[in-house]
Enzyme design. Structure first.
Site, PDB file in Angstrom:
ATOM      1  N   LYS A 148      -2.532  14.667   6.215  1.00  0.00           N
ATOM      2  CA  LYS A 148      -1.465  15.259   5.403  1.00  0.00           C
ATOM      3  C   LYS A 148      -1.998  16.095   4.260  1.00  0.00           C
ATOM      4  CE  LYS A 148       2.412  12.688   6.722  1.00  0.00           C
ATOM      5  NZ  LYS A 148       3.648  12.021   6.412  1.00  0.00           N
TER       6      LYS A 148
ATOM      7  N   LYS B 189       8.648  15.016  12.565  1.00  0.00           N
ATOM      8  CA  LYS B 189       9.790  15.645  11.892  1.00  0.00           C
ATOM      9  C   LYS B 189       9.395  16.991  11.312  1.00  0.00           C
ATOM     10  CE  LYS B 189      11.137  11.172   9.852  1.00  0.00           C
ATOM     11  NZ  LYS B 189      10.072  10.363   9.232  1.00  0.00           N
TER      12      LYS B 189
ATOM     13  N   LYS C 253       1.190  14.540  18.084  1.00  0.00           N
ATOM     14  CA  LYS C 253       2.374  13.686  18.142  1.00  0.00           C
ATOM     15  C   LYS C 253       3.627  14.467  17.737  1.00  0.00           C
ATOM     16  CE  LYS C 253       2.733  11.687  13.605  1.00  0.00           C
ATOM     17  NZ  LYS C 253       2.908  10.656  12.656  1.00  0.00           N
TER      18      LYS C 253
HETATM   19  P1  TYM Z   1       7.663   7.675   9.602  1.00  0.00           P
HETATM   20  O1  TYM Z   1       8.866   7.959   8.780  1.00  0.00           O
HETATM   21  O2  TYM Z   1       6.663   8.742   9.775  1.00  0.00           O
HETATM   22  O3  TYM Z   1       8.093   7.180  11.022  1.00  0.00           O
HETATM   23  C1  TYM Z   1       9.009   6.103  11.195  1.00  0.00           C
HETATM   24  C2  TYM Z   1       8.637   5.274  12.397  1.00  0.00           C
HETATM   25  O4  TYM Z   1       8.640   6.086  13.563  1.00  0.00           O
HETATM   26  C3  TYM Z   1       7.395   5.983  14.219  1.00  0.00           C
HETATM   27  N1  TYM Z   1       7.069   7.276  14.816  1.00  0.00           N
HETATM   28  C4  TYM Z   1       6.724   7.452  16.095  1.00  0.00           C
HETATM   29  N2  TYM Z   1       6.601   6.579  17.106  1.00  0.00           N
HETATM   30  C5  TYM Z   1       6.230   7.073  18.308  1.00  0.00           C
HETATM   31  N3  TYM Z   1       5.994   8.391  18.528  1.00  0.00           N
HETATM   32  C6  TYM Z   1       6.099   9.303  17.539  1.00  0.00           C
HETATM   33  N4  TYM Z   1       5.872  10.593  17.758  1.00  0.00           N
HETATM   34  C7  TYM Z   1       6.486   8.838  16.246  1.00  0.00           C
HETATM   35  N5  TYM Z   1       6.693   9.453  15.052  1.00  0.00           N
HETATM   36  C8  TYM Z   1       7.040   8.485  14.198  1.00  0.00           C
HETATM   37  C9  TYM Z   1       6.401   5.616  13.137  1.00  0.00           C
HETATM   38  O5  TYM Z   1       5.247   5.000  13.675  1.00  0.00           O
HETATM   39  C10 TYM Z   1       7.223   4.681  12.299  1.00  0.00           C
HETATM   40  O6  TYM Z   1       7.223   3.379  12.837  1.00  0.00           O
HETATM   41  N6  TYM Z   1       4.678   5.026   6.573  1.00  0.00           N
HETATM   42  C11 TYM Z   1       5.833   4.919   7.451  1.00  0.00           C
HETATM   43  C12 TYM Z   1       7.072   4.416   6.779  1.00  0.00           C
HETATM   44  C13 TYM Z   1       6.911   3.112   6.081  1.00  0.00           C
HETATM   45  C14 TYM Z   1       6.796   1.838   6.690  1.00  0.00           C
HETATM   46  C15 TYM Z   1       6.719   0.906   5.627  1.00  0.00           C
HETATM   47  C16 TYM Z   1       6.762   1.403   8.011  1.00  0.00           C
HETATM   48  C17 TYM Z   1       6.894   2.912   4.736  1.00  0.00           C
HETATM   49  N7  TYM Z   1       6.787   1.587   4.463  1.00  0.00           N
HETATM   50  C18 TYM Z   1       6.595  -0.461   5.873  1.00  0.00           C
HETATM   51  C19 TYM Z   1       6.618   0.038   8.248  1.00  0.00           C
HETATM   52  C20 TYM Z   1       6.539  -0.880   7.182  1.00  0.00           C
HETATM   53  C21 TYM Z   1       6.138   6.328   7.988  1.00  0.00           C
HETATM   54  O7  TYM Z   1       5.768   7.316   7.408  1.00  0.00           O
HETATM   55  O8  TYM Z   1       6.940   6.346   9.061  1.00  0.00           O
END
Ligand code: TYM
Length: 332
Positions: A112, A198, A195
């Site tokens: 990032k 968003k 991957k």
């Molecule tokens: P974020 O917002 O990027 O994504 C949310 C969830 O979606 C999953 N994900 C995917 N899974 C499969 N294929 C993809 N292309 C894909 N893109 C996203 C992510 O793995 C995630 O599970 N840091 C985290 C948010 C967070 C969090 C937490 C998660 C903050 N605190 C505590 C678990 C526990 C994040 O940026 O997710």
């Protein structure tokens, strides 16, 4: 009972990756086996610039997507992070537990921040420490996430272990990442080595949960593939990342497995498989996007649900933070 915690950042709309890799699986974990806590992590979103109006809208859109997919606020705690100030407070404690060297190993920060880490926000650097606080503030034991979050959940264990060790307590649990099913890493539709996200530059590379049926069909039709038909066995997809991705998406959407999908479609060309995939996707996603739109017509109702959820969250979080302060020796 074991407790599930997971979250999504409101930085842009919800994608099929978020749905298959996370939300759909969260819905399946609701029930007697787990207590479930799900969070829209707005404080994480602002580690990179967010326009305030977009952040508000994005927070509601993610919440609507979770509700429309089947997260039930009477069975799960559903809220946005910033309404429970304990997250930020525990994160500070963890900033003092975690080591700079640990943060330096985080691949997501490197991705990032890009080539100019000096210009990244301090919040982006400390991101995993806030994420550990999210989970451990609820003594979360199971964290269902996509593959990309594995390193962060492992760091959460390191932070818990160092805290317990330094203060000679057995207070924070060792959290398990739960990374299961055929869609733990949904790939970009234009490049099977990246991957789906968003924030990718072209809209054609991802399916958004609010895309209409025509857009979904068009995106799958234009998805990059190689010219060969589908093989006899899964092994035949080894060096075909784009083809493998579409098979995985098909399996996840139909609650099947990649092996079964291959068995059904072996020998099929893309002219047959892509329309079948598009139909399946529209079938599964249209009801969700319709319900999301209905919910988004009444933002006050979404806000109310998040506020109620925050109250329930705080009832769990406040005593755990208070105990943490006591362990650390912060005078009350
Ligand atoms: P974020 O917002 O990027 O994504 C949310 C969830 O979606 C999953 N994900 C995917 N899974 C499969 N294929 C993809 N292309 C894909 N893109 C996203 C992510 O793995 C995630 O599970 N840091 C985290 C948010 C967070 C969090 C937490 C998660 C903050 N605190 C505590 C678990 C526990 C994040 O940026 O997710």
């Amino acid at each position: 009972t074991p407790r599930v915690f997971s979250g999504i950042k409101p930085s842009g709309g919800l994608t099929l990756g978020n749905y298959l890799g996370a939300i759909k699986r969260w819905c399946d974990m609701q029930g007697p086996a787990f207590e479930t806590v799900f969070c829209v992590v707005d404080l994480h979103a602002i580690t990179v610039w967010q326009d305030p109006a977009d952040l508000r809208a994005g927070t509601r859109e993610i919440a609507a997507g979770m509700l429309a997919s089947g997260i039930d606020p009477t069975r799960s705690v559903l809220f946005n992070q910033s309404q429970v100030h304990e997250h930020a407070e525990l994160a500070w404690i963890f900033n003092c537990v975690a080591r700079v060297g640990w943060m330096n190993r985080m691949t997501q920060f490197k991705d990032k921040a890009g080539s100019n880490a000096e210009k990244a926000s301090l919040g982006l650097y400390a991101y995993p420490s806030l994420m550990a606080a999210d989970i451990l503030l609820y003594h979360g034991t199971h964290v269902p996430v996509g593959e990309d979050q594995k390193q962060h959940v492992e760091l959460t264990r390191d932070i818990a272990a160092k805290f317990n060790h330094d203060y000679k307590v057995d207070f924070f649990p060792m959290t398990e990442p739960v990374i299961e099913g055929p869609a733990t890493r949904v790939m970009n539709l234009r490049d099977g080595t990246k991957k789906m996200s968003k924030s990718g530059e072209s809209d054609m590379e991802r399916i958004n949960m609010l895309d209409d049926a025509d857009t979904i069909a068009k995106k799958f039709k234009k998805a990059r593939t190689d010219p060969a038909p589908l093989p006899e066995t899964l092994d035949g997809l080894k060096d075909r990342p784009e083809a493998r991705n579409l098979v995985d998406i098909f399996a996840a959407l139909s609650d099947s497995t990649p092996d079964k999908v291959i068995a059904e479609y072996s020998g099929a060309g893309w002219g047959q498989f892509k329309p079948a995939l598009a139909d399946l996707a529209v079938d599964k996603l249209a009801p969700i996007s319709t319900e999301m739109r209905r919910l988004l017509d009444d933002p006050a109702e979404i806000d109310r649900i998040l506020r109620d959820g925050a109250e329930k969250a705080r009832a769990i979080a406040a005593p755990i933070l208070a105990k943490t302060y006591e362990i650390v020796g912060l005078l009350r």
